[in-house]
Design an enzyme around this catalytic site. Structure first.
Site, PDB file in Angstrom:
ATOM      1  CB  THR A  39      -0.906   0.003   1.246  1.00  0.00           C
ATOM      2  OG1 THR A  39      -1.621  -1.224   1.273  1.00  0.00           O
ATOM      3  CG2 THR A  39      -1.885   1.145   1.227  1.00  0.00           C
ATOM      4  CG  HIS A  42      -0.566   0.583  -4.497  1.00  0.00           C
ATOM      5  ND1 HIS A  42      -0.414   0.335  -5.840  1.00  0.00           N
ATOM      6  CD2 HIS A  42      -0.971  -0.582  -3.950  1.00  0.00           C
ATOM      7  CE1 HIS A  42      -0.698  -0.924  -6.080  1.00  0.00           C
ATOM      8  NE2 HIS A  42      -1.035  -1.506  -4.952  1.00  0.00           N
TER       9      HIS A  42
HETATM   10 ZN   LIG Z   1       0.209  -3.246   5.183  1.00  0.00          ZN
END
Ligand SMILES: [Zn+2]
Length: 338
Positions: A39, A42
């Site tokens: 994440t 990202h």
């Molecule tokens: Zn994580």
């Protein structure tokens, strides 16, 4: 106190952050370690610039100790070792049917709000889990991804003796494999990266590349013709999504862990013919965190071997650049105090 701010454009800047005194129902933590996760990558790629508020401190896979206690908070003392379950569900409504962890207005801390890539982090106490003193803070930084794996394996209702295929052996796939094996399943890993195949084998897993191996035929052979009981799709690959139904036995279960931003092709005839079941699995619930803490503290899994390297807060731009260019890295931790 030190804080590393994501500035957009693949850049982080170390700055003097503000020490925020905990309000009622909050605690202030000294962050020990923060793990970098997919994440965060990202965010680094700019894919979440609509959700982060630049400049913003990101990061959510953390461990630390209690530094200050807000009004009305019971059961914590200064120095208590803790981890944070970074889900702020305070905007939950009855329409969410009690599924707090995936409620519609969920705020994921470290993306939608300030995160833990700083030396001090003030958070609502309902997100905090105590950890036993025997669990070192480095390993404890893996509790968050381990809780993802515990959630996935619980959703998949994996039982001892079952044959499980995990597609994709990045950090989450490896943790899913470890937790499923811990539950007594025979776990087979499908992975295309040669380094990750070797790494999985070094942890005792049967692992192979689906590009040069007929996994479906092998799985049938190993299960007297029936197929796998559970498949965890952790790769996010379209080919994997299309082929996963071939791996399964009658009434086999699929747990969808990977994020597919676009619709992909599935073999629905297989779902019909074999009465397959497909379960989505997203983040974790409090019980998954407790399970992850219990497993980590028991030392039953080789969690330390997943930690590839440890860096400091002051050169995150280079650290992210390095992780981004190294498909072999498993888990990078940031020491948020030194
Ligand atoms: Zn994580």
């Amino acid at each position: 106190m030190k804080a590393s701010f994501y500035e957009g454009n693949r850049t982080f800047t170390l700055r003097e952050g503000e020490v925020i005194a905990p309000g009622p129902g909050e605690v202030r933590l000294n962050v020990a370690y923060t793990g970098i996760c997919g994440t965060d990558l990202h965010v680094y790629h700019g894919a979440m610039d609509k959700r982060v508020r630049i400049p913003q401190v990101i990061g959510h896979e953390m461990s630390g100790t209690v530094a200050e206690i807000g009004e009305g908070v019971k059961g914590f003392s200064i120095g208590t070792p803790v981890v944070v379950r970074p889900l702020d569900n305070r905007a939950e409504t009855p329409a969410d049917r009690g599924y707090s962890h995936i409620c519609n207005k969920l705020k994921f801390m470290g993306v939608d709000t300030t995160g833990s890539l700083q030396s001090s982090w003030t958070v609502p106490v309902f997100t905090v889990h105590k950890i036993p003193s025997g669990l070192d803070l480095k390993t404890a930084a893996l509790v968050e991804p381990l809780a993802v794996a515990c959630h996935d394996v619980r959703i998949g209702a994996v039982e001892s003796g079952e044959l499980v295929v995990v597609i994709g052996a990045g950090p989450i796939g490896m943790l899913v494999s470890l937790v499923a094996r811990h539950r007594g399943a025979r776990v087979v890993i499908s992975e295309v990266n040669p380094f990750r195949i070797e790494f999985a084998r070094s942890l005792g897993f049967e692992a192979s590349n689906p590009k040069d191996f007929d996994l479906a035929a092998w799985v049938r052979e190993e299960s007297a013709g029936s197929g796998a009981d559970v498949v965890f799709e952790v790769s996010g690959s379209k080919v994997a999504a299309l082929d996963m139904t071939d791996l399964l036995a009658i009434r086999g279960r699929i747990v969808l862990v990977a994020i597919y931003p676009q619709p992909v092709e599935l073999n629905l005839f297989q779902f019909f013919w074999k009465e397959l079941r497909l379960f989505g699995a997203r983040v974790y619930e409090p019980c998954d965190y407790e399970k992850a803490i219990e497993i980590a503290a028991s030392r039953a899994l080789p969690l330390e071997s997943l930690i590839t390297d440890v860096h400091t807060l002051d050169h995150l731009t280079e650290v992210f650049k390095h992780i981004d260019s190294d498909p072999n890295a498993m888990k990078t931790l940031i020491d948020c105090q030194s």
